[in-house]
Structures are given as structure tokens and as C-alpha cells.
Enzyme design. Structure first.
Site, PDB file in Angstrom:
ATOM      1  N   THR A  33       0.922  -1.125   0.025  1.00 46.72           N
ATOM      2  CA  THR A  33      -0.043  -0.115  -0.163  1.00 46.72           C
ATOM      3  C   THR A  33       0.507   1.209   0.065  1.00 46.72           C
ATOM      4  O   THR A  33       0.391   1.997  -0.499  1.00 46.72           O
ATOM      5  CB  THR A  33      -0.616  -0.088   1.922  1.00 46.72           C
ATOM      6  OG1 THR A  33      -1.655  -1.368   1.208  1.00 46.72           O
ATOM      7  CG2 THR A  33      -1.759   1.707   1.264  1.00 46.72           C
TER       8      THR A  33
ATOM      9  N   SER B 164       1.565  -7.786  -1.218  1.00 50.89           N
ATOM     10  CA  SER B 164       1.750  -8.689  -0.614  1.00 50.89           C
ATOM     11  C   SER B 164       1.218  -9.478  -0.122  1.00 50.89           C
ATOM     12  O   SER B 164       1.900 -10.413  -0.039  1.00 50.89           O
ATOM     13  CB  SER B 164       2.923  -7.907   1.091  1.00 50.89           C
ATOM     14  OG  SER B 164       1.070  -8.489   1.931  1.00 50.89           O
TER      15      SER B 164
HETATM   16  N1  ASP Z   1      -2.316  -5.333   0.470  1.00 52.92           N
HETATM   17  C1  ASP Z   1      -1.876  -4.532   1.277  1.00 52.92           C
HETATM   18  C2  ASP Z   1      -0.397  -5.350   0.873  1.00 52.92           C
HETATM   19  O1  ASP Z   1      -0.109  -6.409   2.005  1.00 52.92           O
HETATM   20  C3  ASP Z   1      -1.901  -4.203   2.790  1.00 52.92           C
HETATM   21  C4  ASP Z   1      -0.457  -2.970   2.290  1.00 52.92           C
HETATM   22  O2  ASP Z   1       0.381  -2.611   2.060  1.00 52.92           O
HETATM   23  O3  ASP Z   1      -1.144  -2.617   3.886  1.00 52.92           O
HETATM   24  O4  ASP Z   1       0.413  -5.215  -0.563  1.00 52.92           O
END
Ligand code: ASP
Length: 331
Positions: free
Chosen positions: A12, A55
Site C-alpha cells: 500500500t 504483499s
Molecule cells: N494489500 C496491501 C499489501 O499487503 C496492504 C498493505 O500494504 O497495507 O500489499
């Protein structure tokens, strides 16, 4: 001035809205650094973009890529900061803790709940603090910096999906906390550290089975062709439905007789397991090939097994590696 390498991997922190409406990683390592110009007063920074992934899509192959990059650059830098998605950051933190052991140089993971271009983002704060920890005296090992906490890689867990205070240190004190801009260390680099040791082999043949009341035992033989180890997330301090007379016990005995490994852990978030306490757990704990996760986090259990299975085909040696504390994963 210390020299730190930033490894950008997505998440994110590096995301922008896509045309379809979801957030996806798109911001480069250079753009991330440009958003926190104060970093230039703290240390000299080089940056590499290893990949740009949510991720959810980061796993053993990416952990190996991160370790390869740190190993190649280890002598040239005083420390490493990894910008990473939060969803699997605790898994990556555990993986790096097993794959880079005894590092006197800090390897610091960070990320954010909101994109660095959001008006009310936590990204700039987290990135800045990750560097503050990385250049601090006594910093060492794999650590996760998020909000106001520095957490050991083997003890970190994502415990909130939306709040800025997203990570907790499970059953162990934080390495350090930030009070405003001040870093207050609680744990420091051990006085004597053996030379840093890198590992690159992993075997992901690990299945995690969360028990629910009424679960059928015939799931276990279905897993056998594909997995070398099963983690059973049991109830309370640990037990197996049906105890020694039950179908699950019979299937687990067959699983272990075939040379596979079973590890008991608990669904309870704190204080670990102990199969010896109750009759429903005692006999299964004594089967050859059954281990307990003690007070390790679920992320550390799964990844430590992948690491131990990657080192050897010999079950007794895998068990020895699993039982040996690494980077304070077993207290
Ligand atoms: N879906 C994102 C990730 O894990 C969530 C984040 O980074 O807060 O890449």
C-alpha cells in the site's frame, strides 16, 4: 554518515488507485524517497526496486530475492530498509529472521496502511522512523518498524486491518518505541554475535490446518501426497478431538509413520501451547514426529518449518532445527 540501502517491494505504501478502482503498487523506490526529503539529513541512501507487488503475492520466491540482494550488498551498507505491504509483512519478517541470522546490521521492514500520496497517510512517518531505527546505535537483526513500535521479526503479527497501530509484538517486549521523535530502545544488539549467516533454501511443503469442532479426520490423508509437514492450530494449550481413541489420532499416527512431521500450535493469540497438560493432548504429543510450537507466532511456525525442511531431508534434523531457538522466536 551511515549508508543505508532501501529495498522497495510494493505494498500500500507504494500504491495508487487503478482504472478498475482498486489500489495496486505503482510508486517506485525513488518516488518514495522523494516524499520524505528529511531522510537526506539522516543518512546516505541508495535504493533498488526489487519488485512492485501487493504483499498478498509475496512468498518464498520473493523472500529468496530479498535475501539475495541483502547478501550481495551486505558489506557495502550499514543497514537495510525494506518497504513492503503490510498483509504478509509478518511472514516476510519471520522468513528473513531465519534466512539472515545473527546480523549485527539492521534489516528493517516497514510499510503503511495508506498510500504515501494520501493526504492523511502514515507512510511518511513509518518510512522515516524505519530509517531512524536503522541508523541508531545498537540497532541489529530483522526488525519491523510500524507506527510507534520497533518489533523483532520473529515476534511481529498484524493485529489490526485498518488502524495505523497495525502490528503487535506477541508475548515479548518491543525492541524500541518512538515517543514523538524520540527513539527509546528496550532491547539492544547482543554484545557477542556470531558471524552473520545467510540461508537460501526453503521448502514450502507446509500445510496449516485450523481445527474446528466437528472437523472430519479424513482431511489428513488427503494432504499427505503434497506436504511434508502439517501445523495443527488446536484449541487452548493444545489437544486433539477424540484424544488417543479418536480418528484424528489414528490419521496423525499414520502421517507420522510415513516420515512426515506434525506441529501443534494454538488458535489463542497469546502464551503458546503445552500438550502435556490435558489427557486430550498428552498421547499425541508423544508420537514420534509430533512437535509443539511453544510460544512461537503462527507466522514464525510456518516459515521456520519451510526453512528447516529446506535444509535437509532428514526428519530428525528438521525437528532439531525447529526446536532450536532462533532470534528469540522461542522464549
Ligand atoms: N494489500 C496491501 C499489501 O499487503 C496492504 C498493505 O500494504 O497495507 O500489499
Amino acid at each position: 554518515m551511515k549508508h543505508i540501502l532501501l529495498l522497495a517491494t510494493g505494498g500500500t505504501i507504494a500504491s495508487r488507485p487503478t482504472a478498475a478502482g482498486g489500489l495496486a503498487p505503482a510508486i517506485t523506490s525513488e518516488e518514495l524517497l522523494a516524499c520524505v526529503p528529511e531522510l537526506a539529513d539522516l543518512c546516505a541512501i541508495d535504493a533498488v526496486q526489487l519488485f512492485n507487488l501487493d504483499s498478498t503475492n509475496v512468498g518464498p520466491a520473493q523472500w529468496q530475492e530479498i535475501v539475495r540482494s541483502i547478501r550481495e550488498n551486505y558489506a557495502a551498507y550499514d543497514g537495510f530498509v525494506i518497504a513492503h505491504g503490510t498483509d504478509t509483512m509478518a511472514y516476510t519478517a519471520a522468513a528473513l529472521s531465519y534466512m539472515i541470522q545473527n546480523s549485527a546490521k539492521p534489516v528493517v521492514l516497514t510499510g503503511s496502511q495508506k498510500s504515501i500520496y494520501n493526504r492523511d497517510t502514515d507512510a511518511r512517518n513509518n518510512l522515516y522512523r524505519a530509517f531512524v531505527y536503522a541508523v541508531s546505535e545498537g540497532a541489529w537483526g530483522v526488525q519491523l518498524v510500524f507506527d510507534n513500535k520497533v518489533i523483532l521479526g520473529t515476534r511481529a503479527r498484524k493485529t489490526r486491518t485498518r488502524s495505523f497501530d497495525a502490528f503487535s509484538s506477541i508475548d515479548y517486549p518491543e525492541t524500541a518505541v518512538f515517543r514523538d521523535t524520540r527513539l527509546i530502545p528496550f532491547l539492544r544488539r547482543p554484545a557477542e554475535l556470531p558471524p552473520v549467516q545467510f540461508y537460501d533454501q526453503l521448502d514450502p511443503a507446509v500445510f496449516v490446518l485450523r481445527l474446528v469442532p466437528g472437523m472430519r479426520a479424513d482431511i489428513i490423508p488427503l494432504l499427505a501426497p503434497h506436504y511434508r509437514a502439517i501445523v495443527l492450530e488446536s484449541f487452548g494449550v493444545g489437544g486433539l478431538p477424540g484424544g488417543e481413541q479418536g480418528k484424528m489420532f489414528a490419521e496423525l499416527r499414520r502421517w507420522c509413520d510415513s516420515g512426515r512431521l506434525a506441529v501443534f500450535t494454538t488458535q489463542v493469540p497469546h502464551e503458546g501451547c503445552d500438550l502435556a497438560v490435558y489427557e486430550v493432548g498428552r498421547a499425541v504429543g508423544e508420537l514420534p514426529g509430533v512437535l509443539e510450537a511453544h510460544d512461537m507466532t503462527p507466522e514464525a511456525v510456518a516459515v521456520k518449518l519451510m526453512w528447516a525442511l529446506g535444509q535437509t531431508q532428514d526428519r530428525a534434523e528438521v525437528m532439531r532445527l525447529f526446536e532450536t531457538p532462533v532470534e528469540i522466536d522461542i522464549i
